[in-house]
Scaffold this active site. Structure first.
Site, PDB file in Angstrom:
ATOM      1  N   ARG A  29       0.831  -1.211   0.000  1.00  0.00           N
ATOM      2  CA  ARG A  29       0.000   0.000   0.000  1.00  0.00           C
ATOM      3  C   ARG A  29       0.861   1.255   0.000  1.00  0.00           C
ATOM      4  O   ARG A  29       2.068   1.199   0.251  1.00  0.00           O
ATOM      5  CB  ARG A  29      -0.926   0.011   1.206  1.00  0.00           C
ATOM      6  CG  ARG A  29      -0.172   0.019   2.520  1.00  0.00           C
ATOM      7  CD  ARG A  29      -1.179   0.045   3.635  1.00  0.00           C
ATOM      8  NE  ARG A  29      -0.596  -0.168   4.917  1.00  0.00           N
ATOM      9  CZ  ARG A  29      -0.960   0.510   6.005  1.00  0.00           C
ATOM     10  NH1 ARG A  29      -1.880   1.440   5.930  1.00  0.00           N
ATOM     11  NH2 ARG A  29      -0.406   0.267   7.154  1.00  0.00           N
ATOM     12  N   SER A 156      12.642  10.390   4.511  1.00  0.00           N
ATOM     13  CA  SER A 156      11.586  11.409   4.426  1.00  0.00           C
ATOM     14  C   SER A 156      12.223  12.789   4.543  1.00  0.00           C
ATOM     15  O   SER A 156      13.279  12.946   5.164  1.00  0.00           O
ATOM     16  CB  SER A 156      10.608  11.229   5.589  1.00  0.00           C
ATOM     17  OG  SER A 156       9.809  12.384   5.752  1.00  0.00           O
ATOM     18  N   TYR A 169       9.869  10.015  14.576  1.00  0.00           N
ATOM     19  CA  TYR A 169       9.896   9.769  13.127  1.00  0.00           C
ATOM     20  C   TYR A 169      11.093  10.479  12.486  1.00  0.00           C
ATOM     21  O   TYR A 169      11.826   9.910  11.675  1.00  0.00           O
ATOM     22  CB  TYR A 169       8.576  10.275  12.546  1.00  0.00           C
ATOM     23  CG  TYR A 169       8.346  10.000  11.081  1.00  0.00           C
ATOM     24  CD1 TYR A 169       7.826   8.783  10.661  1.00  0.00           C
ATOM     25  CD2 TYR A 169       8.612  10.981  10.122  1.00  0.00           C
ATOM     26  CE1 TYR A 169       7.583   8.538   9.315  1.00  0.00           C
ATOM     27  CE2 TYR A 169       8.375  10.749   8.776  1.00  0.00           C
ATOM     28  CZ  TYR A 169       7.859   9.523   8.379  1.00  0.00           C
ATOM     29  OH  TYR A 169       7.618   9.289   7.047  1.00  0.00           O
ATOM     30  N   LYS A 173      14.184   8.792  10.494  1.00  0.00           N
ATOM     31  CA  LYS A 173      14.423   9.087   9.072  1.00  0.00           C
ATOM     32  C   LYS A 173      15.801   9.720   8.857  1.00  0.00           C
ATOM     33  O   LYS A 173      16.437   9.493   7.832  1.00  0.00           O
ATOM     34  CB  LYS A 173      13.301   9.975   8.514  1.00  0.00           C
ATOM     35  CG  LYS A 173      11.927   9.295   8.506  1.00  0.00           C
ATOM     36  CD  LYS A 173      11.918   8.045   7.627  1.00  0.00           C
ATOM     37  CE  LYS A 173      10.541   7.442   7.462  1.00  0.00           C
ATOM     38  NZ  LYS A 173      10.524   6.275   6.563  1.00  0.00           N
TER      39      LYS A 173
HETATM   40  N1  CAA Z   1       3.853  22.109  11.433  1.00  0.00           N
HETATM   41  C1  CAA Z   1       3.450  23.314  11.834  1.00  0.00           C
HETATM   42  N2  CAA Z   1       2.632  23.501  12.861  1.00  0.00           N
HETATM   43  C2  CAA Z   1       2.192  22.418  13.509  1.00  0.00           C
HETATM   44  C3  CAA Z   1       2.571  21.111  13.159  1.00  0.00           C
HETATM   45  C4  CAA Z   1       3.436  20.972  12.054  1.00  0.00           C
HETATM   46  N3  CAA Z   1       3.848  19.784  11.669  1.00  0.00           N
HETATM   47  N4  CAA Z   1       1.987  20.225  13.983  1.00  0.00           N
HETATM   48  C5  CAA Z   1       1.266  20.949  14.849  1.00  0.00           C
HETATM   49  N5  CAA Z   1       1.383  22.263  14.573  1.00  0.00           N
HETATM   50  C6  CAA Z   1       0.793  23.376  15.291  1.00  0.00           C
HETATM   51  C7  CAA Z   1      -0.717  23.368  15.169  1.00  0.00           C
HETATM   52  O1  CAA Z   1      -1.136  24.051  13.998  1.00  0.00           O
HETATM   53  C8  CAA Z   1      -1.112  24.091  16.427  1.00  0.00           C
HETATM   54  O2  CAA Z   1      -0.855  25.471  16.236  1.00  0.00           O
HETATM   55  P1  CAA Z   1      -1.834  26.569  16.843  1.00  0.00           P
HETATM   56  O3  CAA Z   1      -1.745  26.385  18.338  1.00  0.00           O
HETATM   57  O4  CAA Z   1      -1.278  27.867  16.353  1.00  0.00           O
HETATM   58  O5  CAA Z   1      -3.188  26.227  16.282  1.00  0.00           O
HETATM   59  C9  CAA Z   1      -0.091  23.582  17.446  1.00  0.00           C
HETATM   60  O6  CAA Z   1       1.025  23.131  16.676  1.00  0.00           O
HETATM   61  C10 CAA Z   1      -0.590  22.460  18.289  1.00  0.00           C
HETATM   62  O7  CAA Z   1      -1.154  21.488  17.431  1.00  0.00           O
HETATM   63  P2  CAA Z   1      -2.495  20.722  17.827  1.00  0.00           P
HETATM   64  O8  CAA Z   1      -3.565  21.685  18.186  1.00  0.00           O
HETATM   65  O9  CAA Z   1      -2.805  19.761  16.726  1.00  0.00           O
HETATM   66  O10 CAA Z   1      -2.012  19.993  19.165  1.00  0.00           O
HETATM   67  P3  CAA Z   1      -2.179  18.493  19.626  1.00  0.00           P
HETATM   68  O11 CAA Z   1      -1.413  18.354  20.900  1.00  0.00           O
HETATM   69  O12 CAA Z   1      -3.626  18.114  19.609  1.00  0.00           O
HETATM   70  O13 CAA Z   1      -1.472  17.614  18.498  1.00  0.00           O
HETATM   71  C11 CAA Z   1       0.284  16.921  17.069  1.00  0.00           C
HETATM   72  C12 CAA Z   1      -0.106  17.773  18.264  1.00  0.00           C
HETATM   73  C13 CAA Z   1       0.092  15.437  17.403  1.00  0.00           C
HETATM   74  C14 CAA Z   1       1.749  17.210  16.807  1.00  0.00           C
HETATM   75  C15 CAA Z   1      -0.618  17.237  15.850  1.00  0.00           C
HETATM   76  O14 CAA Z   1      -0.633  18.635  15.659  1.00  0.00           O
HETATM   77  C16 CAA Z   1      -0.135  16.613  14.585  1.00  0.00           C
HETATM   78  O15 CAA Z   1      -0.471  15.471  14.317  1.00  0.00           O
HETATM   79  N6  CAA Z   1       0.630  17.396  13.791  1.00  0.00           N
HETATM   80  C17 CAA Z   1       1.071  16.939  12.477  1.00  0.00           C
HETATM   81  C18 CAA Z   1       2.355  16.210  12.544  1.00  0.00           C
HETATM   82  C19 CAA Z   1       2.759  15.927  11.127  1.00  0.00           C
HETATM   83  O16 CAA Z   1       3.011  16.829  10.333  1.00  0.00           O
HETATM   84  N7  CAA Z   1       2.875  14.626  10.771  1.00  0.00           N
HETATM   85  C20 CAA Z   1       3.244  14.256   9.435  1.00  0.00           C
HETATM   86  C21 CAA Z   1       2.688  12.858   9.157  1.00  0.00           C
HETATM   87  S1  CAA Z   1       2.929  12.392   7.478  1.00  0.00           S
HETATM   88  C22 CAA Z   1       4.475  11.815   7.450  1.00  0.00           C
HETATM   89  O17 CAA Z   1       5.147  11.690   8.420  1.00  0.00           O
HETATM   90  C23 CAA Z   1       5.005  11.407   6.121  1.00  0.00           C
HETATM   91  C24 CAA Z   1       6.235  12.144   5.752  1.00  0.00           C
HETATM   92  O18 CAA Z   1       7.315  11.545   5.711  1.00  0.00           O
HETATM   93  C25 CAA Z   1       6.130  13.558   5.390  1.00  0.00           C
END
Ligand code: CAA
Length: 273
Positions: A29, A156, A169, A173
């Site tokens: 997948r 990544s 992660y 990576k």
């Molecule tokens: N970049 C920029 N800002 C981010 C961020 C990111 N990656 N992750 C979180 N933030 C910011 C949010 O926008 C939020 O900002 P505000 O307070 O200004 O609104 C703040 O950080 C807190 O975020 P949450 O409200 O979501 O807080 P939470 O505690 O509920 O969750 C978290 C935190 C688990 C980190 C969640 O925000 C999250 O899942 N973030 C994304 C992480 C991400 O980018 N993962 C990529 C997965 S795909 C992948 O990994 C494949 C690859 O190789 C690219």
């Protein structure tokens, strides 16, 4: 999610990998599936590893066999050293040899550092980094004996830039870059010592591919407000497609890429430059 149509498959089909056997972990997948299909489209026999979802693995088998390719599926937990060793041995047993290993299997458990549990830290490192080490260890020995082989580690952009919520992660990576360069050097050194590094040898090469944000189930879990912020950082203004990563992998696996080793190939819409 984007789908590779059979027509698109035929359009990119070639014979770069005829007679080669490839093992792609997490190959049923997402990016792994696209890599498996793309290697098969170049004539490779493809063995795809999968973790738990047997139904999806069988559906993948049906899909790849429909293209006329020879394929097999192999269950195993990449987070277990024993399963890694067993899976590679199983592929070699089944297909006679192994030319290409793509360490693609990866997981996320996103939390800010202050909230990240010990379990979340270790499980992501175990699958994304240690798994690649254990599969490569077996594959490399086999490839060095044969004097030819390709290992491609799917890292990544997060390993290059870090990302909020992804300490485990990102570390895994980034770790793949060090593992890639070290194995590339050790492979070249071992071949030279064995007198197998000649002017026109195919070599054993080890490279990394670093995708940016690609349309997969993994990225679907990212909150929409975060995706919007990230999209603003991509000069090409869109997420990537799995097949855009896959074509770099089959390029690196071709015989003609024998002079490319220890490198990181980015596919990220210009997000990191
Ligand atoms: N970049 C920029 N800002 C981010 C961020 C990111 N990656 N992750 C979180 N933030 C910011 C949010 O926008 C939020 O900002 P505000 O307070 O200004 O609104 C703040 O950080 C807190 O975020 P949450 O409200 O979501 O807080 P939470 O505690 O509920 O969750 C978290 C935190 C688990 C980190 C969640 O925000 C999250 O899942 N973030 C994304 C992480 C991400 O980018 N993962 C990529 C997965 S795909 C992948 O990994 C494949 C690859 O190789 C690219």
């Amino acid at each position: 999610m984007s789908v590779i149509t059979r027509q698109a498959q035929q359009e990119i089909a070639g014979e770069k990998l005829t007679g080669r056997v490839a093992f792609v972990t997490g190959g049923t997948r997402g990016i792994g599936r696209a890599i498996a299909l793309s290697l098969a489209s170049q004539g490779a026999t493809v063995a795809a590893g999968y973790g738990q979802n047997e139904e999806r693995a069988k559906a993948f088998m049906a899909e790849i066999e429909e293209t006329g390719a020879t394929a097999s599926i192999h269950q195993g937990n990449v987070g277990s050293a024993e399963d890694c060793r067993r899976s590679v041995a199983e592929v070699i047993d089944r297909h006679g040899h192994l030319d290409i290993l793509v360490n693609n299997a990866g997981i996320t458990a996103d939390r800010p550092v202050l909230k990240m549990s010990e379990e979340d830290w270790y499980k992501v490192l175990a699958v994304n980094l240690s798994g690649a080490f254990f599969t490569s260890k077996v594959a490399l020995e086999h490839m060095l004996e044969r004097g030819t082989g390709r290992i491609v580690n799917i890292s990544s952009i997060i390993g290059q830039t870090g990302n909020i919520g992804q300490a485990n992660y990102a570390a895994s990576k980034s770790g793949l870059f060090g593992l890639t360069m070290t194995m590339a050097r050790e492979a070249a050194h071992a071949l030279a010592k064995a007198g197998k590094l000649t002017e026109d040898s195919l070599n054993v090469t080890v490279n990394a591919v670093a995708p940016g944000f690609i349309e997969t189930e993994m990225v679907e879990t990212v909150p929409e407000k975060v995706i919007e912020k990230l999209r603003l950082q991509i000069p090409l203004s869109r997420l990537g497609r799995p097949e855009e990563v896959a074509r770099v992998v089959h390029f690196l696996c071709a015989d003609a890429s024998s002079y490319i080793t220890g490198q990181v190939w980015a596919v990220n819409g210009g997000m990191e430059m």
